[in-house]
Design a protein around this motif. Sequence first.
Motif, PDB file in Angstrom:
ATOM      1  N   PRO A 189      30.824  78.072  31.700  1.00 15.87           N
ATOM      2  CA  PRO A 189      31.890  77.116  31.369  1.00 15.87           C
ATOM      3  C   PRO A 189      33.247  77.538  31.937  1.00 15.87           C
ATOM      4  O   PRO A 189      33.468  78.700  32.280  1.00 15.87           O
ATOM      5  N   THR A 190      34.158  76.576  32.016  1.00 14.16           N
ATOM      6  CA  THR A 190      35.479  76.804  32.613  1.00 14.16           C
ATOM      7  C   THR A 190      36.171  77.991  31.944  1.00 14.16           C
ATOM      8  O   THR A 190      36.296  78.055  30.719  1.00 14.16           O
ATOM      9  N   SER A 231      34.749  77.019  37.114  1.00 17.19           N
ATOM     10  CA  SER A 231      33.521  76.778  36.335  1.00 17.19           C
ATOM     11  C   SER A 231      32.332  76.839  37.283  1.00 17.19           C
ATOM     12  O   SER A 231      31.910  75.810  37.823  1.00 17.19           O
ATOM     13  N   SER A 263      34.574  74.911  24.515  1.00 13.70           N
ATOM     14  CA  SER A 263      34.139  76.089  25.252  1.00 13.70           C
ATOM     15  C   SER A 263      34.866  77.348  24.787  1.00 13.70           C
ATOM     16  O   SER A 263      34.396  78.457  25.007  1.00 13.70           O
TER      17      SER A 263
END
Length: 224
Positions: A150-151, A189, A213
Amino acid sequence: MIKYHPDNAVLKQFAAGELPVSVSVIVSSHVEMCPHCQAKVAQFSKELADSTFAPESAFFNQVAGVEDEQFISMIDSITDLEPDPATDKLPKTVTEIEIAGKRLALPRALKSLGLKEWSGLGKLSRSRLDLDDGDMRMSLLHIEKGGNVPTHTHKGFEITLLLQGSFEDDMGRYQTGDFIWLDGEHTHSPVTEEGCVCLTVSSDALHFTEGVSQLLNPLGKFIY
């Protein structure tokens, strides 16, 4: 074709032996895979040698004043070292691994480092390399097909060398041999369609930045 490389400043430090051990290992692993950087390191090493052994250099003058027998004795004192019994207790070293049914020969720079047990979380799995280098940690990281991270951004820095497969992020697409150095100024990401295996060096945990996230920040410590 390898598109991403260490910059000249890093390669010069590598040639001069001035990098932290873990950074030197990952740079060496890239250089082994990259003819472009091999040529640059050879050039920087030659320049360093020419400077060090020039007739006017302090090193040259010091060596020139040493008798042959003294010089041989100096070399013997450096190379004639007793083996360290503690090395018998290190994790087993490996030169090749198998991940997702594919064999992968590891870079030569890793041949003296122990590889610890793999641990997994979702489509991510990681194995630490047994290297004591302060806060810096070196790992093999495998992301399965269709996996992503995830970012996130980085509290410290993160160096990634792609050993097998490919992945892409907000900044580009990376293939085997690519060398990526990121820090807190970068947010990305990564995602991989085919799966990938990376060698990484991190100085701190990842920090996930978007919405839900952020609840995954323990994952950042797992990757670190």
